[in-house]
Structure formats: C-alpha cells, structure tokens
Design an enzyme around this catalytic site. Structure first.
Site, mmCIF file in Angstrom:
data_model
loop_
_atom_site.group_PDB
_atom_site.id
_atom_site.type_symbol
_atom_site.label_atom_id
_atom_site.label_comp_id
_atom_site.label_asym_id
_atom_site.label_seq_id
_atom_site.Cartn_x
_atom_site.Cartn_y
_atom_site.Cartn_z
ATOM 1 N N PHE A 118 0.827 -1.217 0.000
ATOM 2 C CA PHE A 118 0.000 0.000 0.000
ATOM 3 C C PHE A 118 0.850 1.251 0.000
ATOM 4 O O PHE A 118 2.046 1.229 0.322
ATOM 5 C CB PHE A 118 -0.931 0.020 1.223
ATOM 6 C CG PHE A 118 -0.216 0.112 2.547
ATOM 7 C CD1 PHE A 118 0.249 1.329 3.041
ATOM 8 C CD2 PHE A 118 -0.008 -1.027 3.315
ATOM 9 C CE1 PHE A 118 0.913 1.411 4.248
ATOM 10 C CE2 PHE A 118 0.671 -0.951 4.536
ATOM 11 C CZ PHE A 118 1.124 0.271 5.003
ATOM 12 N N PRO A 170 2.763 -1.101 10.446
ATOM 13 C CA PRO A 170 1.449 -0.709 9.939
ATOM 14 C C PRO A 170 0.345 -1.611 10.456
ATOM 15 O O PRO A 170 0.578 -2.771 10.823
ATOM 16 C CB PRO A 170 1.609 -0.858 8.425
ATOM 17 C CG PRO A 170 2.566 -1.998 8.287
ATOM 18 C CD PRO A 170 3.534 -1.857 9.447
ATOM 19 N N HIS A 182 6.093 -6.823 12.269
ATOM 20 C CA HIS A 182 6.131 -6.019 11.044
ATOM 21 C C HIS A 182 4.782 -5.386 10.741
ATOM 22 O O HIS A 182 4.681 -4.585 9.810
ATOM 23 C CB HIS A 182 6.572 -6.871 9.858
ATOM 24 C CG HIS A 182 5.484 -7.660 9.194
ATOM 25 N ND1 HIS A 182 4.578 -8.443 9.878
ATOM 26 C CD2 HIS A 182 5.152 -7.780 7.876
ATOM 27 C CE1 HIS A 182 3.751 -9.018 9.017
ATOM 28 N NE2 HIS A 182 4.076 -8.632 7.800
#
Length: 401
Positions: free
Chosen positions: A170, A306, A330
């Site tokens: 993304f 994220p 992660h």
C-alpha cells in the site's frame, strides 16, 4: 508491564510475544517444525504471527551455519518506508480522490508496470546511479545459471522498479498525533524477488541433508557451500532491489505532492525491511538471523509497524531487547485467510470499515478489509518491551493494488 515473552510449550528454544491459544494450529505446527530443526539456535515469535509458507509470518529464526529460504519468504526485502512532512492536514487538497489518482499515475499498482524504467529515476541522480548498479548486478545473479528461461525477467525487473504490486502492499497519507502529514508505503522485490526465492528453494530441496524433513519447504543451505553462497549473493541483490523500488516510489510521490502543494517539505525517511537476512551475534555466537514479517528493533532503531487497510500505523523506536534478537512485529498480521475474508465480507462491510478514508471500496480489495487483520493496538501493546511508540498515524488516503 508486559506478560511476554512466554515459551512455546514442548520447546526449549522458542519464546513468543503471543498467546499460544490464539495462534491457529497450522501455524503452531510450523513453529514446532522450525524449532526442531538441527540448525535452529533459537526461534522468536512476534505478536502478529500467522501461517506462511514453510515458516510462519511474524517469526525471527536464528540459525547456526545455515539459512532456510522459507524463513525469509518469497518477497525478499519486503518492507516499509515512512516520511514526515511539514504539512498539517488542513493543507491537503479537499479532493483526496484526485490526489490518489495523481499518485497512481506515477506509481503503477497491482499487475501494472512502467513501459520502460520509471521516469522518476531520470529526475534524481542518486536513484539513477543505484538503478545502473542494479542492472549491472542482474548480470551476476546466480539463479541465471539455474533457470531455464531468464531472458524476459530482466525487462520485467526494470519495468517494475517503482511499482507497488498488490495484496497487502500500500501507499498511504496519514496524520500523526500532532496532525502532521506522513507518507507511508509498503512493498518488496516484486516478480524478480519471488523468482529468485523459488529457484533457490528448489535447489535447497534437492540437497541430501534436507531429505526426510517433516516439511520440505524448510530446506536449508549450509554455510561454506556453493549453494549457500549463490543464495546469499542473489538475496543481497534482491534486498537492495526492494529498497530501491520503495525509494523510487517515494520520490515519485514526493514529486507529485510538491507539484500540487506549495512549500511542502520532507524529513529524512524511515526505512525498514521485514523479510530479510542479517548476520548478527547473540549468545557469543555468530548467527544467521532471518526476519520474516519482523523488523529489527535494535536500541534506537526507528521502524514502521502498519495496521490493516485504513487503520493507521505506528512509528516506533527499538528498545534493543536481546530476548527477541532485537526484533519486533512487522504489522498487525492476518487473523483470517484471503479466501475466508472474501467469503465473509461484502463491499458494504468494506465501505463501513474504511469510512472517511479515501481508498478503493470494491470487490478487488475485500480480502484486505480491516476485520481480516488482528487489532494493531493490541499487537503494539504485546511488544511494549521491544519498542516504544514514537507516533500513532491515522490513515486519510490509502492506495491498494
């Protein structure tokens, strides 16, 4: 105070920052398989752990004189980049949809690629030099000797530099706690990294010392062998390729923002791989550390963790905890497969869960719906002894392939 780490039951070398009862059984089997390998010195399990190919996503594996390609994954060098700007959210254009389309024109998404190399490369001398080095390095890839057809792959590798890909990759514009705008992006080594990984995994599976493994995907290369040297040579190149890919995308995005928003300025980017290999020393041993869905969190290291589509991200600083091999998660990590998400949710669910965010809301990204992922806030809390939070980012615009 964190309740973690805890041991994986029945093992002596595995510590987890996750509740064993909350991990799906296939992933537990993978963890046990990895911990039992004769080359595994230690296994560390991150709170975003979930099932993967051979080895789980969200695992840090320390091997002595061996490396398992599946412990890196097929998207070699996949990772995150984030950069803070001097903008407040009130300086963004009112029409974020138009801004999203502008960014997408400069950064092909999904299966898209540039017709030749990215024009962004020619506008930035440093990127141009790195791109030249990448092309020169392609000629020395060891997998060229293994593959039956490698010819068109170089053209594809060139055209995919500066492209996003699909799946969980993304680009986002986010607002920090202080309302300052951040650019974040997540991508890897595209088709070339996958191909290199697959070629070397096939070689590993053919080696005599890997016969009889409970999972053939856990085949390893042994140190001081030609096969190990060939794999590491190609892996270092693919990690550099992935980093260049993200840097070209970031330059394209920043160029577009500069053209549309007067007086915008950018701080130095934060960069971190989360599918990679490093040689590090723990317990007075030089070990080969593979982080698959995990970032390095050495003391003072800045990283990006994220969440899922539209749920924002965290900027973190590593605490250097040796118990985790100085690592952290992660991301949020999937809690259901892509097929399960597609069966369970609708476009109406997607629209509701991404309300107020400029992003795709069509059937093509239902498998990326936030509910298919773990709660990023809980994941961060579970690793409070691994990282400290620097900033919490709120998603305003999200681009998916």
């Amino acid at each position: 105070m964190s309740i973690y780490p805890v041991s994986l039951s029945g093992t002596v070398n595995t510590l987890m920052w996750a509740d064993e009862t909350g991990i799906e059984e296939p992933a537990i089997r993978q963890l046990r398989n990895v911990s039992a390998l004769p080359w595994t010195h230690g296994l560390r399990v991150m709170p975003d752990v979930h099932y993967g190919k051979g080895a789980t996503v969200g695992s840090v594996i320390a091997m002595h004189q061996a490396v398992a390609p599946a412990a890196v994954g097929v998207d070699i060098g996949c990772g995150m980049t984030a950069v803070r700007t001097n903008l407040g959210s009130d300086r963004l254009p009112d029409d974020l949809g138009r801004l999203r389309r502008t960014i997408e024109r400069g950064v092909p998404v999904g299966n898209g690629a540039h017709k030749d190399h990215s024009p962004t490369i020619d506008r930035h001398g440093r990127l141009k030099r790195r791109f030249k080095e990448m092309r020169e390095g392609f000629e020395s890839l060891q997998a060229r000797r293994l593959a039956r057809s490698f010819g068109r792959l170089e053209t594809k590798a060139v055209n995919q530099i500066g492209t996003l890909g699909g799946g969980n990759h993304f680009i986002e514009l986010c607002a920090g706690d202080d309302d300052r705008i951040w650019v974040t992006l997540h991508s890897g080594s595209r088709g070339i990294g996958n191909r290199l990984a697959q070629e070397h995994m096939e070689v590993a599976q053919s080696l005599t010392h890997n016969k009889g493994l409970v999972d053939r995907d856990l085949a390893v290369f042994l140190s001081h062998t030609p096969q190990m040297e060939a794999y590491l040579h190609d892996l270092w190149w693919a990690q550099s390729y992935a980093l260049l890919n993200r840097d070209v995308m970031l330059a394209s995005i920043c160029d577009d923002l500069s053209r549309h928003i007067p007086r915008i300025a950018f701080e130095d980017p934060i960069r971190c791989h989360h599918n990679y290999v490093a040689v590090e020393t723990y317990d007075d041993l030089e070990l080969i550390i593979t982080r698959k869905g995990a970032i390095r969190a050495g003391k003072g290291d800045l990283g990006v963790i994220p969440g899922s589509m539209g749920t924002g991200s965290y900027i973190v600083r590593g605490l250097g905890n040796p118990a985790s091999y100085e690592s952290a998660s992660h991301g949020a990590g999937r809690r259901m497969s892509r097929s399960q998400a597609k069966q369970r949710f609708t476009t109406e669910d997607l629209a509701e869960q991404t309300r107020g965010i400029e992003c795709r809301k069509d059937p093509g990204v239902i498998d990326e719906i936030p509910a298919a992922y773990k709660d990023i806030n809980e994941v961060i809390r579970a690793q409070s002894d691994l990282v400290e939070v620097v900033a919490r980012l709120r998603t305003l615009l999200c681009i998916k392939g």
